[in-house]
Design an enzyme around this catalytic site. Structure first.
Site, PDB file in Angstrom:
ATOM      1  CE  LYS A  47      -8.854 -10.408  20.837  1.00 53.61           C
ATOM      2  NZ  LYS A  47      -7.524 -10.305  21.430  1.00 53.61           N
ATOM      3  CB  CYS A 130      -7.096  -7.533  28.307  1.00 58.18           C
ATOM      4  SG  CYS A 130      -6.568  -6.620  26.835  1.00 58.18           S
TER       5      CYS A 130
HETATM    6  C1  SIN Z   1      -5.666  -7.850  23.319  1.00 59.79           C
HETATM    7  O1  SIN Z   1      -6.643  -7.998  22.577  1.00 59.79           O
HETATM    8  O2  SIN Z   1      -5.191  -6.735  23.569  1.00 59.79           O
HETATM    9  C2  SIN Z   1      -5.021  -9.042  23.940  1.00 59.79           C
HETATM   10  C3  SIN Z   1      -5.953  -9.723  24.851  1.00 59.79           C
HETATM   11  C4  SIN Z   1      -5.318 -10.125  26.121  1.00 59.79           C
HETATM   12  O3  SIN Z   1      -4.092 -10.115  26.265  1.00 59.79           O
HETATM   13  O4  SIN Z   1      -6.046 -10.463  27.041  1.00 59.79           O
END
Ligand code: SIN
Length: 314
Positions: A47, A130
Site C-alpha cells: 500500500k 492518488c
Molecule cells: C487511496 O488510498 O486513496 C488510493 C491510492 C491511490 O489511488 O493512489
C-alpha cells in the site's frame, strides 16, 4: 508438451510470474502482505505509504458494482517504518516494491531517503497519482503537474541510487503523453505503472438519491473492468514513446487471462490486479495464471517475449 513460461523482467528485476498485486488493495497489513508473499503473485507491492501511519478518509470510502469500483480511501497505511521492518524480517523470495506517496514533495524526499538505505527493497513505486487526498483539495496531483515533475525527478536522482518506478495517472491527450514521455526519458526510470484509478468519478445510489462514497462529496477514483480501454491506451502510448529500457507495468481492468494477454500485447512487461483481487481474494492469482497459460497454449506462444508489444494496427 511445450513448456509455457510466464516469467518476466522489469528492467532486470526478475518475476517468476508476470502477474502481481496492485498497490492499494489488500496489501496494507502484516497479514495481507504475508498472504501475497505466499501466493503465486510474481511480486508484491505495498500500500502506498507515508512517513507516519494514516487512518485515511471517512467511510463509506469504497464501493463496487458489476464492472467497476470507486474508492476514496485517502491513503490509509501503517507508515513507512512498518513496511521497511516487514521487509527486513520477512526477506521475501520474490521482488518487493515499496509504494510511497508523500503528501508533499518534501515528504516524498524523506520517504525516498529512507528507502534508499534499506538493503532489501527491489524498487520504489512512486505514486504520483492518488486522486483522493482531502488535504490537497485544490492541488493538482504530481502526475498532472508537468512543471513540477521534472525538477522533482531531477532532485530525486541526485541522491537516490536504487530502481525507481512511477505510478502514473491516466492521460487522455496526445500532448500529455508526449510531454510526460519526454520528461521520463531524461531520467534513469526503471518502470512506469499505467494506470492509477480514473480520478473524480461519481457513482449514485438511485434508491437513496445519494452518492455511494462519503469523502470529497462522493467523488473518487474509478477502477476495475470499466477502465481497461484507458489502461491499454496508456500502456500503448508509453510503449511507443518511452526508452525501450523503461518497462511498463499494466494496471486497470485485469479480470481474466485475456486481459493480461491484451496488456502485454500492448507493451506491458507485467500486470497488477486491483479491483478483481479485492472481489475474489488471494485465489485470483492462481486463476489468472491458469487462464493466461491456457491462452498462450491456444496461441502457441511459450513466453511473453514472443508477443510483448506486438499489437498489429489495421
Ligand atoms: C487511496 O488510498 O486513496 C488510493 C491510492 C491511490 O489511488 O493512489
Amino acid at each position: 508438451m511445450k513448456k509455457i513460461d510466464i516469467s518476466s523482467s522489469i528492467n532486470g528485476i526478475k518475476l517468476s510470474s508476470c502477474i502481481m498485486n496492485a498497490s492499494g488493495v489488500l496489501c496494507c497489513t502484516e497479514k495481507e502482505l504475508s498472504e501475497i508473499l505466499m501466493s503465486s503473485s510474481g511480486a508484491v507491492v505495498t500500500k502506498s505509504c507515508t512517513m507516519v501511519p494514516r487512518k485515511g478518509n471517512l467511510e463509506p470510502r469504497y464501493f463496487e458494482w458489476n464492472i467497476g469500483s470507486i474508492n476514496s480511501m485517502g491513503l490509509p497505511n501503517l507508515g513507512i517504518d512498518f513496511y521497511l521492518n516487514f521487509l527486513d524480517r520477512k526477506k521475501p523470495k520474490k521482488p518487493f516494491f515499496l509504494s510511497i506517496s508523500g503528501l508533499s514533495i518534501e515528504e516524498n524526499y524523506q520517504l525516498i531517503s529512507k528507502a534508499n538505505i534499506s538493503p532489501n527493497i527491489n524498487a520504489i513505486e512512486l505514486n504520483l497519482s492518488c486522486p483522493n487526498l482531502v488535504e490537497k483539495k485544490n492541488q493538482v496531483s504530481l502526475g498532472y503537474d508537468f512543471e513540477k515533475i521534472y525538477d522533482f525527478l531531477k532532485n530525486i536522482f541526485k541522491f537516490y541510487n536504487k530502481p525507481l518506478g512511477v505510478k502514473l495517472p491516466p492521460y487522455f491527450e496526445d500532448f500529455h503523453f508526449e510531454k510526460m514521455a519526454l520528461i521520463l526519458n531524461q531520467f534513469p526510470i526503471c518502470f512506469v505503472t499505467c494506470i492509477n484509478s480514473l480520478p473524480n468519478g461519481l457513482f449514485v445510489d438511485t434508491n437513496k438519491e445519494t452518492t455511494v462514497l462519503h469523502p470529497k462529496k462522493g467523488f473518487g477514483g474509478i477502477g476495475g473492468r470499466v477502465i481497461k480501454p484507458f489502461s491499454l491506451a496508456n500502456i500503448r502510448k508509453f510503449y511507443v514513446s518511452l526508452r525501450k529500457d523503461i518497462s511498463i507495468i499494466g494496471c486497470g481492468g485485469i479480470c481474466y487471462g485475456k486481459d493480461i494477454f491484451e496488456h502485454i500485447l500492448c507493451g506491458a512487461s507485467a500486470v497488477q490486479v486491483g479491483t478483481q483481487f479485492f472481489k475474489e481474494g488471494i485465489r485470483v492469482f492462481d486463476r489468472l495464471k491458469n487462464e493466461f497459460i491456457s491462452i498462450l497454449k491456444e496461441k502457441n506462444y511459450s513466453s511473453i517475449e514472443e508477443f510483448k508489444g506486438k499489437l498489429n494496427v489495421i
